[in-house]
Design a protein around this motif. Sequence first.
Motif, short mmCIF file in Angstrom:
data_model
loop_
_atom_site.label_atom_id
_atom_site.label_comp_id
_atom_site.label_asym_id
_atom_site.label_seq_id
_atom_site.Cartn_x
_atom_site.Cartn_y
_atom_site.Cartn_z
N VAL A 88 79.01 17.42 -33.99
CA VAL A 88 80.04 18.15 -34.60
C VAL A 88 79.57 19.52 -33.27
O VAL A 88 80.28 20.16 -32.83
N ALA A 89 78.02 19.63 -33.70
CA ALA A 89 78.03 21.22 -32.30
C ALA A 89 77.88 21.32 -31.42
O ALA A 89 78.64 21.27 -30.32
N LEU A 90 77.92 19.88 -30.79
CA LEU A 90 77.95 19.43 -29.28
C LEU A 90 78.97 19.42 -28.60
O LEU A 90 79.48 19.52 -27.91
N SER A 91 80.07 18.92 -30.18
CA SER A 91 81.98 19.06 -29.05
C SER A 91 82.18 19.96 -29.57
O SER A 91 82.68 20.44 -28.18
N TRP A 92 81.96 21.56 -30.02
CA TRP A 92 82.30 21.76 -30.10
C TRP A 92 82.19 23.21 -28.71
O TRP A 92 82.91 23.40 -28.38
N VAL A 93 80.61 22.70 -28.41
CA VAL A 93 80.02 23.63 -27.51
C VAL A 93 80.76 23.06 -26.42
O VAL A 93 81.09 23.81 -25.32
N LEU A 94 81.71 21.73 -26.38
CA LEU A 94 82.01 21.51 -25.09
C LEU A 94 83.56 21.48 -24.88
O LEU A 94 83.71 21.96 -23.93
N VAL A 95 84.02 21.67 -25.89
CA VAL A 95 85.12 22.28 -26.69
C VAL A 95 84.85 23.65 -25.52
O VAL A 95 86.13 24.03 -25.11
N TRP A 96 84.77 24.50 -26.01
CA TRP A 96 84.21 25.70 -25.63
C TRP A 96 84.08 26.31 -23.72
O TRP A 96 84.66 27.20 -22.79
N ALA A 97 83.18 25.15 -23.21
CA ALA A 97 82.82 25.24 -22.14
C ALA A 97 84.02 24.59 -21.35
O ALA A 97 84.44 25.68 -20.44
N ILE A 98 85.09 24.07 -21.96
CA ILE A 98 86.33 23.38 -20.91
C ILE A 98 87.13 24.15 -20.72
O ILE A 98 87.68 24.47 -19.92
N ARG A 99 86.59 25.39 -22.37
CA ARG A 99 88.41 26.09 -22.42
C ARG A 99 87.68 27.28 -21.17
O ARG A 99 88.85 27.92 -20.79
N GLU A 100 86.52 27.76 -21.30
CA GLU A 100 86.26 28.02 -20.16
C GLU A 100 86.35 28.52 -18.88
O GLU A 100 86.81 29.08 -18.09
N LEU A 101 85.98 27.48 -18.90
CA LEU A 101 86.08 26.68 -17.26
C LEU A 101 87.29 26.70 -16.50
O LEU A 101 87.70 26.58 -15.34
N THR A 102 88.85 25.94 -17.78
CA THR A 102 89.67 25.08 -17.08
C THR A 102 90.76 25.34 -17.72
O THR A 102 90.52 26.97 -18.23
N TRP A 103 91.44 24.65 -18.11
CA TRP A 103 92.80 24.92 -19.15
C TRP A 103 92.56 24.50 -20.68
O TRP A 103 91.99 23.26 -20.91
N ASP A 104 93.21 24.63 -21.31
CA ASP A 104 93.49 24.41 -23.06
C ASP A 104 93.51 23.23 -22.83
O ASP A 104 92.74 22.44 -24.01
N SER A 105 94.53 22.54 -22.21
CA SER A 105 95.37 21.61 -22.57
C SER A 105 94.27 20.17 -22.43
O SER A 105 94.44 19.15 -22.56
N ARG A 106 93.23 20.73 -21.40
CA ARG A 106 91.86 19.55 -20.61
C ARG A 106 91.13 19.55 -22.12
O ARG A 106 90.65 18.88 -21.67
N ALA A 107 90.78 20.06 -23.19
CA ALA A 107 90.42 19.84 -24.21
C ALA A 107 90.87 19.62 -25.06
O ALA A 107 90.45 19.74 -26.55
N TYR A 108 92.07 19.21 -25.36
CA TYR A 108 93.22 19.35 -26.46
C TYR A 108 92.80 17.52 -27.19
O TYR A 108 92.80 17.24 -28.20
N PHE A 109 92.56 16.61 -26.13
CA PHE A 109 91.94 15.81 -26.95
C PHE A 109 89.81 15.88 -28.07
O PHE A 109 89.76 15.32 -28.72
N LEU A 110 89.28 16.41 -26.75
CA LEU A 110 88.19 16.43 -27.41
C LEU A 110 87.91 17.69 -28.58
O LEU A 110 87.22 17.76 -29.99
N SER A 111 89.19 18.20 -28.41
CA SER A 111 88.87 19.46 -29.68
C SER A 111 89.47 18.66 -31.13
O SER A 111 89.07 19.10 -32.48
N ILE A 112 90.69 17.83 -30.89
CA ILE A 112 91.58 16.88 -31.88
C ILE A 112 89.85 16.15 -32.40
O ILE A 112 89.58 16.06 -33.89
N ALA A 113 89.27 15.26 -32.01
CA ALA A 113 88.07 14.65 -32.27
C ALA A 113 87.11 15.35 -32.94
O ALA A 113 86.09 15.02 -33.70
N ALA A 114 86.43 16.99 -32.03
CA ALA A 114 85.68 17.71 -32.67
C ALA A 114 86.50 17.95 -34.70
O ALA A 114 85.55 18.74 -35.34
N THR A 115 87.44 18.29 -34.31
CA THR A 115 88.35 19.30 -35.64
C THR A 115 88.29 17.55 -36.82
O THR A 115 87.84 18.54 -37.99
#
Length: 438
Positions: A88-115
């Motif tokens: 949970v901790a690492l997946s949300w960190v990765l989701v935040w990093a991808i959203r900050e560096l690219t677009w939110d859509s590129r973390a769509y499946f990661l956010s589902i997995a983290a949720t």
Amino acid sequence: METDPTPVLEQLIALAEPLRDLLARLTRPGWGQYQLGFILGLALLVQVLARILHTPLHDWLRARQGWPMWRLRTGLVLLKRLRLILFVALSWVLVWAIRELTWDSRAYFLSIAATLATAWLGVGLAARLVVTPALRRLVTWALWAFVTLYILGLSDEAAAVLDNIGLTLGQGRISALLLLKAAVVTGILFTLARLVARNSARRIRADETISPSMRVLIVKVMQIALYAAAIFIGLKTVGVDLTGLAVLSGAIGVGLGFGLQKVVSNLVSGVIILLDKSIKPGDVISLGDTFGWINSLGARYVSVVTRDGKEFLIPNEDLITSQVVNWSHSNEFVRLDIHFGTSYGDDPHKVRKIAVAAAQSVGRVLADRPPVCHIVGFGDSSVDYILRFWITDPTEGLTNVRGAVFLALWDAFRENGISIPFPQREVRLLDHAPGGAE
């Protein structure tokens, strides 16, 4: 069984369509496959980190001997879910990093997995409040399935499938969805009832203004009411018709009345004991050959602990119908009597003073209620006395304090030359029988 397989198959196919689309998007070349790789990589990394951290964290917990028990149990529960917590901790960190560096859509499946991982972790921790292991597993799996379908947007389709699987009983219908809802809702209400009952019982037991017997009665009535309300509200919430249970409960009550007369008698006797306050936890009682103090009042029996460590479970009915000696019913003062005798050559006035002083030398004998000694008769070989004294701690034993007073009497009589007579017989041997017989 009222289940038409055709609609069920159609609903299952409809339920599988979104899953198939989601899987196709996840395996499509591009960021979908990248996110799938991130998820698998996170799972592998979490496995390695858990192996590295588990032993040091476990040893650290074992070294926390001064912690309260609830804190240690919480630490063990979190340690068992270390992999999920790390994911949970690492997946949300990765989701935040991808959203900050690219677009939110590129973390769509990661956010589902983290949720999903976060929801599973929350369900697992919340399910610890359910005490019964079987019910806890049922509630856990049901909530896991529900949050998974809800997050994936498939809750309505899954509910339709479960609702179509069922059977008709008379005028009512029972479906798989109804049973699942009843189990989950009842389990949650049971947990809430248990928490309320436990906290309320702790406060009631700490209230010194309420008598011990009334505390026990209030706690038991409150627990029965809360658990009964949990069952009733849980079944009504999911739409179960309870009108038919009235006739069934009446028939069951008649059968139980004939078959469980003793059990019902003990239950009613227990309520009477709590209401009339004849005995309460901590009282010292004697019933027949049993002497001890009351450890607890149960619904069917009373636990009495004797001085030798034996615990007798006495049915409540016996305490109602039999003669019970309660040594501490209205107060804790207990008077004990000791009988002894001295020879006729000893001054009775001196004997009485020595006996009273000997009793007063024993620590458990009350000084504000001084001992008294009286002559009760003239026996064949001794002047008979009774020594009476008071104590306030019958739970510490009666035989031992009597023995201490007897020993003090023995020492005092020896120091003052008081003799304790005992029967003596003289045997004479005659040379010949009377009348000249040989």
